[in-house]
Design an enzyme around this catalytic site. Structure first.
Site, PDB file in Angstrom:
ATOM      1  N   ASN A   1       0.865  -1.181   0.000  1.00 13.65           N
ATOM      2  CA  ASN A   1       0.000   0.000   0.000  1.00 13.65           C
ATOM      3  C   ASN A   1       0.901   1.230   0.000  1.00 13.65           C
ATOM      4  O   ASN A   1       1.523   1.548   1.011  1.00 13.65           O
ATOM      5  CB  ASN A   1      -0.892  -0.032   1.255  1.00 13.65           C
TER       6      ASN A   1
ATOM      7  N   LYS B   1       0.024   4.232  -0.123  1.00 17.07           N
ATOM      8  CA  LYS B   1      -0.630   5.391   0.514  1.00 17.07           C
ATOM      9  C   LYS B   1      -0.456   6.629  -0.381  1.00 17.07           C
ATOM     10  O   LYS B   1      -0.475   6.487  -1.610  1.00 17.07           O
ATOM     11  CB  LYS B   1      -0.092   5.590   1.933  1.00 17.07           C
TER      12      LYS B   1
ATOM     13  N   HIS C   1      -9.387   0.981   5.174  1.00 15.08           N
ATOM     14  CA  HIS C   1      -8.108   1.212   5.854  1.00 15.08           C
ATOM     15  C   HIS C   1      -8.330   2.151   7.039  1.00 15.08           C
ATOM     16  O   HIS C   1      -9.146   3.080   6.960  1.00 15.08           O
ATOM     17  CB  HIS C   1      -7.090   1.813   4.879  1.00 15.08           C
TER      18      HIS C   1
ATOM     19  N   GLU D   1      -4.940  -5.077  10.604  1.00 15.58           N
ATOM     20  CA  GLU D   1      -3.927  -4.053  10.830  1.00 15.58           C
ATOM     21  C   GLU D   1      -4.198  -3.332  12.152  1.00 15.58           C
ATOM     22  O   GLU D   1      -5.047  -2.414  12.192  1.00 15.58           O
ATOM     23  CB  GLU D   1      -3.955  -3.014   9.699  1.00 15.58           C
TER      24      GLU D   1
ATOM     25  N   GLY E   1       2.939   2.153  10.857  1.00 12.75           N
ATOM     26  CA  GLY E   1       3.922   3.228  10.736  1.00 12.75           C
ATOM     27  C   GLY E   1       4.669   3.546  12.015  1.00 12.75           C
ATOM     28  O   GLY E   1       5.321   4.587  12.103  1.00 12.75           O
TER      29      GLY E   1
END
Ligand code: 13P
Length: 248
Positions: free
Chosen positions: A9, A11, A93, A163, A169
């Site tokens: 991903n 982003k 997400h 997730e 992150g």
């Protein structure tokens, strides 16, 4: 047997240089590699499809609107994503859920829109840090899974990505025991609701997956791959994750 899946991903990252890197990644995949899907930002979809055609890499979107067209400035409809040649789309997400106030009902509608456009939905769920610390973690994730997933989910039309929000992150990951426990619970919920199809739906782990921790995470029986953010932006980081998955 569920086919392993390494999904990236990007982003809100990506430009011509990153597309060139995607080309390098596409050219270096062997036949035995797991399925690989890269999800670039919408403006790059067409070029990403072009660069990866005839390779082992598939392309997906990062979000879709529940409607097929209309007055929704800035949004992207699922049939548009399919029209680029992409064949999957991320829905739900946590960054969409928090920054765009998307609740489970919206995610469910987006998942249906993805299916209607012949896209595989990569449906994300996961708890906050507060929910992880609290006593009802698994029940909260199960409720989110149930409310976000429409009836009719199959191994072809749906991938679940677990997730934990606090792991995205941050460089922090749950313990292997927590990952096993959560993925086993998700598998049990999917088979309870969807029968044999529930056993075919792949469950990805996402949140700070790196070359250094991928092999350990992939040991878990019900981890069928990963949804990778930061480490999908460099071929030198993503390739070892693909390799760890292939070896698991
Ligand atoms: P990171 O791998 O950067 O933690 O992001 C995970 C993620 O949100 C993938 O969708």
């Amino acid at each position: 047997m569920r086919r392993k899946l390494a999904a990236g991903n990007w982003k809100m990252n990506g430009d011509s240089a990153l597309l060139a890197e995607l080309g390098t990644l596409a050219n270096s995949q062997g036949d035995s590699a797991p399925q690989i899907i890269i999800c670039p930002p919408a403006p790059l979809l067409t070029r990403a499809v072009d660069i990866t055609k005839d390779s082992a890499i598939g392309i997906g979107g990062q979000d879709c609107h529940p409607n097929t067209s209309g007055a929704h400035t800035g949004d992207v409809a699922a049939p548009m994503i399919h029209d680029t040649g992409a064949r999957s789309v991320i829905v739900g997400h946590s960054e969409r859920r928090s920054a765009h106030q998307e609740n489970d009902a919206v995610v469910r509608a987006k998942t249906k829109a993805a299916w209607a456009a012949d896209l595989t939905a990569i449906l994300c769920i996961g708890e906050s840090e507060e929910e992880r610390i609290g006593p009802d973690t698994l029940a909260i994730i199960a409720a989110q899974l149930d409310a976000s997933t429409p009836n009719g989910a199959t191994g072809d039309n749906t991938v679940i990505a677990y997730e934990p929000i606090w792991a995205i992150g941050t460089g922090r990951v749950p313990t292997l025991e927590q990952i096993i426990e959560t993925h086993d619970m998700i598998r049990a919920e999917l088979t309870k609701r969807f029968g044999d199809e529930g056993d075919k739906i792949r469950i990805l782990y996402g949140g700070s997956v790196k070359p250094g921790n991928a092999a350990e995470i992939f040991q878990a029986e019900n981890v069928d791959g990963a949804l990778v953010g930061g480490a999908s932006l460099k071929a030198e980081d993503f390739q070892p994750i693909i390799d760890a998955l292939a070896a698991s």
